[in-house]
Design a protein around this motif. Structure first.
Motif, PDB file in Angstrom:
ATOM      1  N   VAL A  74       0.867  -1.181   0.000  1.00 40.60           N
ATOM      2  CA  VAL A  74       0.000   0.000   0.000  1.00 40.60           C
ATOM      3  C   VAL A  74       0.898   1.223   0.000  1.00 40.60           C
ATOM      4  N   TRP A  75       0.605   2.194  -0.842  1.00 41.86           N
ATOM      5  CA  TRP A  75       1.434   3.402  -0.850  1.00 41.86           C
ATOM      6  C   TRP A  75       0.581   4.628  -1.149  1.00 41.86           C
ATOM      7  N   THR A  76       1.061   5.778  -0.674  1.00 46.31           N
ATOM      8  CA  THR A  76       0.406   7.050  -0.940  1.00 46.31           C
ATOM      9  C   THR A  76       1.447   8.101  -1.272  1.00 46.31           C
ATOM     10  N   LEU A  77       1.065   9.006  -2.165  1.00 45.60           N
ATOM     11  CA  LEU A  77       1.927  10.112  -2.576  1.00 45.60           C
ATOM     12  C   LEU A  77       1.055  11.360  -2.611  1.00 45.60           C
ATOM     13  N   GLY A  78       1.549  12.469  -2.051  1.00 48.14           N
ATOM     14  CA  GLY A  78       0.696  13.643  -2.051  1.00 48.14           C
ATOM     15  C   GLY A  78       1.423  14.940  -1.792  1.00 48.14           C
ATOM     16  N   ILE A  79       0.676  16.014  -1.963  1.00 50.78           N
ATOM     17  CA  ILE A  79       1.122  17.358  -1.583  1.00 50.78           C
ATOM     18  C   ILE A  79      -0.001  17.965  -0.746  1.00 50.78           C
ATOM     19  N   ASN A  80       0.357  18.804   0.216  1.00 47.74           N
ATOM     20  CA  ASN A  80      -0.679  19.468   1.003  1.00 47.74           C
ATOM     21  C   ASN A  80      -0.232  20.863   1.411  1.00 47.74           C
ATOM     22  N   HIS A  81      -1.002  21.485   2.295  1.00 47.07           N
ATOM     23  CA  HIS A  81      -0.757  22.866   2.680  1.00 47.07           C
ATOM     24  C   HIS A  81       0.561  23.057   3.416  1.00 47.07           C
ATOM     25  N   THR A  82       1.158  21.977   3.911  1.00 45.81           N
ATOM     26  CA  THR A  82       2.433  22.103   4.617  1.00 45.81           C
ATOM     27  C   THR A  82       3.634  21.880   3.698  1.00 45.81           C
ATOM     28  N   THR A  83       3.421  21.295   2.528  1.00 44.61           N
ATOM     29  CA  THR A  83       4.553  20.963   1.652  1.00 44.61           C
ATOM     30  C   THR A  83       4.594  21.764   0.363  1.00 44.61           C
ATOM     31  N   ALA A  84       3.469  22.371  -0.031  1.00 36.88           N
ATOM     32  CA  ALA A  84       3.426  23.058  -1.327  1.00 36.88           C
ATOM     33  C   ALA A  84       2.635  24.356  -1.217  1.00 36.88           C
TER      34      ALA A  84
END
Length: 419
Positions: A3-13
């Protein structure tokens, strides 16, 4: 199963970069199809896209984080190397823990906010409708919803949080002495606008209006608060009428431009305007922020306002994290058990084949007139010999080390005492 997840959010981008990765709900299905076609063996997949995050969740035989990153970068026309510095990637238990924390509001800009749970459920429904949601991701998300429910009912995680809508009202109150004398315009008619309208309506503003692409949905929301509805096309000509403008639509391009705001300020004789752009991508052109008589806030600008009462929430956060950890442990135990399913199926199939063969043999003996006791004896011996054949063969074959391993295994599976 990985299982894997990849993302961007308000703290990283930053906001503008997040805007390039905003996926409209009606485009989720084709994007999921493209993602799965890019990866090997068509893994399970789901895409979560909100104003504060874009995340890809996958489950397959092997983790494919790099190809997933490549696909996401390509979707926005930027290089993987540029995107990599703004993303987070997690696998197995850490990926599950992230999903559980997101569902519980522990990873939100507004700690404990409830909107993300509904957005996550929408993403799961979209993945399911697209045929991309398999057993593993479905199980992970359903468990994340259960954990989120327990967090909300067992802790006070959201008791001290300030929502985006409440923060907007607070900031507007800092600019205007009496919100009962201002005219408020809401652009859009989605969940966030509905929440903002509810908060502002509680202050009994002088006037309230909804501008939306479809009048029917706008009318439904406006009728709740005794406001009027207007078409988006009429927005440039009427913008000057409003002191407060809150916008949150799914448009891929800004719908309130610099020129329109400049003309509105001229008609207002430069009376100040308070504007909040909650959309990702932006609804209001970034250049508007530089205008002298405009107070423009984005979702990122509101971060400092919503992160209040942090000390009061620490005990609730610790309690919530413990609930999440227990949920993750349970899910990973389920995943580990799933790895044994093919072997269990093979073992059952082999046992059924032996049983069928011995039954067929017994029926033939009975048809020939053999005594029932004789047939039963032959049946039991036949099954016993078939079950023990492999073990006996291992004890008589191979070198000493192999026989010792076989002996230990046989004692464990066949000779252990019942407790």
């Amino acid at each position: 199963m990985a299982v894997w997840t990849l993302g961007i959010n308000h703290t990283t981008a930053p906001l503008d970069l997040r805007g390039r990765f905003a996926f409209a709900m009606d485009q989720i299905a084709p994007h999921l199809h493209g993602l799965r076609q890019t990866l090997n063996r068509m893994p399970e997949a789901a895409i979560v896209s909100t104003c504060n995050r874009t995340e890809i969740y996958c489950a397959g035989e092997q983790s494919e984080l790099e190809p997933t990153l490549g696909w996401l970068a390509n979707s926005a026309g930027i290089s993987p190397d540029v995107l990599r510095s703004h993303t987070y990637s997690l696998q197995d238990g850490l990926a599950a823990r992230h999903a559980f924390r997101v569902a519980s509001g522990l990873d939100s800009m507004v700690l404990g906010e409830p909107q993300i749970l509904g957005q996550l459920k929408d993403a799961v429904r979209a993945a399911d409708a697209a045929g991309a949601l398999g057993t593993t991701l479905s199980q992970m998300f359903q468990r994340s919803f259960a954990v989120a429910k327990e967090v909300r009912t067992s802790t006070e995680i959201g008791a001290h949080s300030i929502s985006m809508a409440a923060a907007a009202v607070r900031l507007a109150g800092n600019l205007f002495e009496d919100l009962g004398k201002v005219k408020v315009l809401f652009v859009g008619a989605g969940e966030m606008i509905e929440l903002c309208a509810t908060h502002f309506a509680a202050k009994s503003p002088k006037a309230l209006a909804i501008a939306n692409r479809t009048l029917e949905r706008g009318e439904k929301l406006a009728s709740r608060f005794g406001g009027e509805v207007m078409r988006l096309a009429d927005l440039p000509d009427r913008l000057h009428e409003f002191d407060v403008v809150i916008s949150c639509t799914a448009s891929t391009l800004p719908i309130i431009g610099l020129g329109a705001v400049e003309r509105a300020l001229k008609k207002r004789r430069h009376r100040p305007m308070f504007m909040v752009d909650l959309a990702v991508p932006r609804d209001i052109e970034v250049e508007v922020k530089a205008l002298q008589d405009v107070y423009l806030y984005t979702v990122d600008d509101l971060a400092g306002v919503v992160q209040t009462a942090q000390a009061n929430r620490q005990a609730a956060v610790a309690q919530a994290e413990a609930i999440v950890d227990a949920g993750v442990q349970s899910f990973m135990h389920w995943v580990d058990q799933r790895g044994s399913v093919p072997l269990i199926q093979q073992l059952n199939a082999q046992a059924d084949a032996w049983r069928a063969a011995e039954l067929a043999r017994a029926r033939k003996l009975l048809a020939k007139g053999e005594e029932i006791d004789t047939v039963l004896e032959a049946l039991s011996k036949g099954l016993t010999q078939k079950m023990l054949h492999g073990a006996m063969a291992e004890l008589h074959a191979g070198d000493g080390a192999a026989r010792e391993r076989a002996s230990n295994a046989i004692q464990h599976f066949f000779l252990r005492k019942e407790r």
